[in-house]
Enzyme design. Structure first.
Site, PDB file in Angstrom:
ATOM      1  N   ASN A   1      -2.749 -12.442  16.168  1.00  0.00           N
ATOM      2  CA  ASN A   1      -3.576 -11.246  16.312  1.00  0.00           C
ATOM      3  C   ASN A   1      -4.104 -11.220  17.754  1.00  0.00           C
ATOM      4  OD1 ASN A   1      -5.607  -9.198  15.961  1.00  0.00           O
ATOM      5  ND2 ASN A   1      -5.545  -9.637  13.774  1.00  0.00           N
TER       6      ASN A   1
ATOM      7  N   HIS B   1       0.813  -1.218   0.000  1.00  0.00           N
ATOM      8  CA  HIS B   1       0.000   0.000   0.000  1.00  0.00           C
ATOM      9  C   HIS B   1       0.845   1.268   0.000  1.00  0.00           C
ATOM     10  CE1 HIS B   1      -3.535  -2.512   1.801  1.00  0.00           C
ATOM     11  NE2 HIS B   1      -3.357  -2.716   0.518  1.00  0.00           N
TER      12      HIS B   1
HETATM   13  C1  BV8 Z   1      -8.139  -2.497  -5.324  1.00  0.00           C
HETATM   14  C2  BV8 Z   1      -3.055   2.747   2.617  1.00  0.00           C
HETATM   15  C3  BV8 Z   1      -8.403  -2.987  -7.612  1.00  0.00           C
HETATM   16  C4  BV8 Z   1      -3.647   4.102   2.883  1.00  0.00           C
HETATM   17  C5  BV8 Z   1      -4.931   1.193   2.671  1.00  0.00           C
HETATM   18  C6  BV8 Z   1     -16.312  -4.657  -1.732  1.00  0.00           C
HETATM   19  C7  BV8 Z   1     -15.932  -5.943  -1.359  1.00  0.00           C
HETATM   20  C8  BV8 Z   1     -14.586  -6.334  -1.402  1.00  0.00           C
HETATM   21  C9  BV8 Z   1     -13.597  -5.452  -1.843  1.00  0.00           C
HETATM   22  C10 BV8 Z   1     -13.997  -4.190  -2.189  1.00  0.00           C
HETATM   23  C11 BV8 Z   1     -15.325  -3.779  -2.144  1.00  0.00           C
HETATM   24  N1  BV8 Z   1     -15.391  -2.498  -2.550  1.00  0.00           N
HETATM   25  C12 BV8 Z   1     -14.133  -2.065  -2.848  1.00  0.00           C
HETATM   26  C13 BV8 Z   1     -13.290  -3.095  -2.652  1.00  0.00           C
HETATM   27  C14 BV8 Z   1     -11.860  -3.094  -2.863  1.00  0.00           C
HETATM   28  C15 BV8 Z   1     -11.191  -2.368  -1.685  1.00  0.00           C
HETATM   29  C16 BV8 Z   1     -11.517  -3.052  -0.382  1.00  0.00           C
HETATM   30  O1  BV8 Z   1     -10.981  -4.117  -0.082  1.00  0.00           O
HETATM   31  N2  BV8 Z   1     -12.395  -2.400   0.411  1.00  0.00           N
HETATM   32  C17 BV8 Z   1     -12.774  -2.963   1.698  1.00  0.00           C
HETATM   33  C18 BV8 Z   1     -12.951  -1.813   2.700  1.00  0.00           C
HETATM   34  C19 BV8 Z   1     -14.064  -3.758   1.529  1.00  0.00           C
HETATM   35  N3  BV8 Z   1      -9.777  -2.484  -1.967  1.00  0.00           N
HETATM   36  C20 BV8 Z   1      -9.180  -1.545  -2.721  1.00  0.00           C
HETATM   37  O2  BV8 Z   1      -9.743  -0.562  -3.164  1.00  0.00           O
HETATM   38  C21 BV8 Z   1      -7.714  -1.839  -3.045  1.00  0.00           C
HETATM   39  N4  BV8 Z   1      -7.529  -1.689  -4.480  1.00  0.00           N
HETATM   40  O3  BV8 Z   1      -8.985  -3.311  -4.997  1.00  0.00           O
HETATM   41  O4  BV8 Z   1      -7.705  -2.304  -6.631  1.00  0.00           O
HETATM   42  C22 BV8 Z   1      -9.475  -2.037  -8.009  1.00  0.00           C
HETATM   43  C23 BV8 Z   1      -9.109  -0.928  -8.738  1.00  0.00           C
HETATM   44  C24 BV8 Z   1     -10.107  -0.047  -9.135  1.00  0.00           C
HETATM   45  C25 BV8 Z   1     -11.439  -0.264  -8.762  1.00  0.00           C
HETATM   46  C26 BV8 Z   1     -11.781  -1.382  -7.976  1.00  0.00           C
HETATM   47  C27 BV8 Z   1     -10.802  -2.264  -7.604  1.00  0.00           C
HETATM   48  C28 BV8 Z   1      -6.792  -0.851  -2.357  1.00  0.00           C
HETATM   49  C29 BV8 Z   1      -6.887  -1.020  -0.884  1.00  0.00           C
HETATM   50  C30 BV8 Z   1      -5.761  -0.224  -0.212  1.00  0.00           C
HETATM   51  C31 BV8 Z   1      -6.351   0.853   0.687  1.00  0.00           C
HETATM   52  N5  BV8 Z   1      -5.247   1.501   1.441  1.00  0.00           N
HETATM   53  N6  BV8 Z   1      -3.874   1.741   3.298  1.00  0.00           N
HETATM   54  C32 BV8 Z   1      -3.331   4.583   4.276  1.00  0.00           C
HETATM   55  O5  BV8 Z   1      -2.690   3.865   5.069  1.00  0.00           O
HETATM   56  O6  BV8 Z   1      -3.744   5.715   4.560  1.00  0.00           O
HETATM   57  S1  BV8 Z   1      -5.835  -0.002   3.470  1.00  0.00           S
HETATM   58  C33 BV8 Z   1      -5.668   0.172   5.159  1.00  0.00           C
HETATM   59  O7  BV8 Z   1      -6.766  -0.482   5.771  1.00  0.00           O
HETATM   60  C34 BV8 Z   1      -4.461  -0.540   5.725  1.00  0.00           C
HETATM   61  O8  BV8 Z   1      -3.356  -0.483   4.850  1.00  0.00           O
HETATM   62  C35 BV8 Z   1      -4.917  -1.963   5.953  1.00  0.00           C
HETATM   63  O9  BV8 Z   1      -4.627  -2.736   4.826  1.00  0.00           O
HETATM   64  C36 BV8 Z   1      -6.414  -1.839   5.991  1.00  0.00           C
HETATM   65  C37 BV8 Z   1      -6.994  -2.262   7.295  1.00  0.00           C
HETATM   66  O10 BV8 Z   1      -6.630  -1.219   8.297  1.00  0.00           O
HETATM   67  P1  BV8 Z   1      -6.691  -1.575   9.905  1.00  0.00           P
HETATM   68  O11 BV8 Z   1      -7.907  -2.402  10.114  1.00  0.00           O
HETATM   69  O12 BV8 Z   1      -6.416  -0.529  10.924  1.00  0.00           O
HETATM   70  O13 BV8 Z   1      -5.437  -2.289  10.041  1.00  0.00           O
HETATM   71  P2  BV8 Z   1      -5.473  -3.719  10.076  1.00  0.00           P
HETATM   72  O14 BV8 Z   1      -6.301  -4.299   8.995  1.00  0.00           O
HETATM   73  O15 BV8 Z   1      -4.089  -4.036  10.026  1.00  0.00           O
HETATM   74  O16 BV8 Z   1      -6.278  -3.974  11.522  1.00  0.00           O
HETATM   75  C38 BV8 Z   1      -5.604  -3.848  12.736  1.00  0.00           C
HETATM   76  C39 BV8 Z   1      -5.462  -5.298  13.194  1.00  0.00           C
HETATM   77  O17 BV8 Z   1      -4.424  -5.387  14.133  1.00  0.00           O
HETATM   78  C40 BV8 Z   1      -6.734  -5.793  13.886  1.00  0.00           C
HETATM   79  O18 BV8 Z   1      -7.051  -7.091  13.416  1.00  0.00           O
HETATM   80  C41 BV8 Z   1      -6.319  -5.847  15.366  1.00  0.00           C
HETATM   81  O19 BV8 Z   1      -6.971  -6.907  16.073  1.00  0.00           O
HETATM   82  C42 BV8 Z   1      -4.853  -6.155  15.244  1.00  0.00           C
HETATM   83  N7  BV8 Z   1      -3.996  -5.743  16.364  1.00  0.00           N
HETATM   84  C43 BV8 Z   1      -4.084  -4.616  17.111  1.00  0.00           C
HETATM   85  N8  BV8 Z   1      -3.062  -4.586  18.002  1.00  0.00           N
HETATM   86  C44 BV8 Z   1      -2.325  -5.708  17.805  1.00  0.00           C
HETATM   87  C45 BV8 Z   1      -2.913  -6.447  16.764  1.00  0.00           C
HETATM   88  N9  BV8 Z   1      -2.402  -7.617  16.336  1.00  0.00           N
HETATM   89  C46 BV8 Z   1      -1.287  -8.070  16.940  1.00  0.00           C
HETATM   90  N10 BV8 Z   1      -0.655  -7.418  17.943  1.00  0.00           N
HETATM   91  C47 BV8 Z   1      -1.146  -6.246  18.402  1.00  0.00           C
HETATM   92  N11 BV8 Z   1      -0.509  -5.606  19.414  1.00  0.00           N
END
Ligand code: BV8
Ligand code: ZN
Length: 258
Positions: free
Chosen positions: A213, A120
């Site tokens: 996690n 990302h």
């Molecule tokens: C794409 C950078 C092709 C920016 C980020 C409907 C259904 C399915 C998919 C989609 C949909 N509609 C749209 C989509 C596609 C979309 C998507 O997946 N949306 C989701 C919301 C449904 N994806 C995209 O758009 C991607 N591109 O698909 O391209 C395309 C092209 C054109 C048109 C269509 C498709 C691009 C996605 C990238 C977005 N950018 N980050 C920035 O950082 O500002 S994503 C961002 O959120 C993070 O990078 C991370 O990947 C994601 C999740 O964030 P968090 O939840 O905070 O973090 P994380 O997931 O890591 O969660 C924290 C975890 O840590 C928890 O589980 C917690 O329990 C745990 N934790 C906490 N403390 C600890 C711990 N674990 C261990 N130890 C600890 N101490």
């Protein structure tokens, strides 16, 4: 403290290729809020998808530039935690370990990890949304960071929702997942695709897939093991369990016979 299964330790000891997917959870113990927690204060009433999207940025560049500036400043003030360091040391103890990270904070590299695919992008990277220039921005009369070449809006070098992932990073991460003997999904809620699909690709390709996690992720039910605990404690314990009892077989073969 963490009784790791014999299966996991045995699979690790015989593994030729280990691959890891990390999310914001691995940086939590460094003091970097996870992606959703980052919507605190001024940003609390904004959906992540709105702040981290081109439409959201163009609608309110001042707000979104401020959000990234605040996160960038915080990242520059924090340090890698024991979980980042343990991953770097595991790569030394194993034949091969690669990391595909969703994080944009650069902490894996700062901990010494050498094979890191930034799915990302990086929050430290900024470029002009119109001409791509990376020169130092100037601040216009409204407080907005603009390109000194063409006056366009300066944006962070991260992948926003609806944007394609960097081709090279994605293909490398996919290749690692397909070829992994053991795959770890660490500190990610696994809700964002295509990154969240990597552990499932690894599993379908025959890897032993383990989640680390503090709470089960969206894909926990499809993996071989879910280890509940903070990665900053779990990963050093795993490194110890792996290197204390025996060296991985490939190293044992060369151990001096005394
Ligand atoms: C794409 C950078 C092709 C920016 C980020 C409907 C259904 C399915 C998919 C989609 C949909 N509609 C749209 C989509 C596609 C979309 C998507 O997946 N949306 C989701 C919301 C449904 N994806 C995209 O758009 C991607 N591109 O698909 O391209 C395309 C092209 C054109 C048109 C269509 C498709 C691009 C996605 C990238 C977005 N950018 N980050 C920035 O950082 O500002 S994503 C961002 O959120 C993070 O990078 C991370 O990947 C994601 C999740 O964030 P968090 O939840 O905070 O973090 P994380 O997931 O890591 O969660 C924290 C975890 O840590 C928890 O589980 C917690 O329990 C745990 N934790 C906490 N403390 C600890 C711990 N674990 C261990 N130890 C600890 N101490
Ligand atoms: Zn420009």
């Amino acid at each position: 403290m963490y009784p790791f299964s014999d299966t996991l330790l045995e699979r690790l000891r015989t593994a030729e290729r280990v691959a890891v997917l990390t999310g914001a959870g691995v940086s939590a113990e460094s003091g970097v809020p996870t992606f959703r927690d980052a919507q605190t204060g001024l940003y609390a009433n904004h959906r992540p998808e709105d702040l981290a999207s081109e439409a959201g940025f163009r609608a309110d560049p001042l707000l979104v530039q401020g959000w990234y500036r605040e996160r960038r400043q915080r990242v520059q003030q924090v340090a890698p935690n024991p979980g980042h360091h343990a991953l770097a040391q595991l790569a030394e103890a194993l034949p091969y370990l690669s990391i595909a990270t969703q994080n944009v904070d650069g902490l894996h590299q700062r901990a010494g990890s050498r094979v890191v695919h930034e799915l990302h992008g990086s929050i430290m990277d900024t470029y002009c949304i119109d001409c791509g220039a990376r020169e130092q921005a100037y601040i216009d009369k409204d407080g907005i960071e603009r390109c000194p070449i063409c006056g366009g809006l300066m944006r962070p070098g991260v992948v926003w929702f609806g944007e394609m992932l960097p081709e090279a990073a994605w293909h490398a991460a996919e290749h690692e997942a397909v070829n992994a003997d053991v795959y770890f999904s660490i500190g990610t809620s696994a809700v964002v695709y295509p990154a969240a699909g990597l552990p499932l690709i690894a599993r379908a390709s025959g890897a032993y897939v383990v989640e680390i996690n503090v709470a089960p992720s969206a894909i926990a039910g499809e993996l071989d093991e879910v280890l509940l605990g903070p990665s900053g404690e779990m990963l050093p314990a795993l490194l110890k369990a792996l290197t204390n009892n025996h060296a991985p077989t490939h190293q044992r073969a060369h151990a001096p016979t005394n």
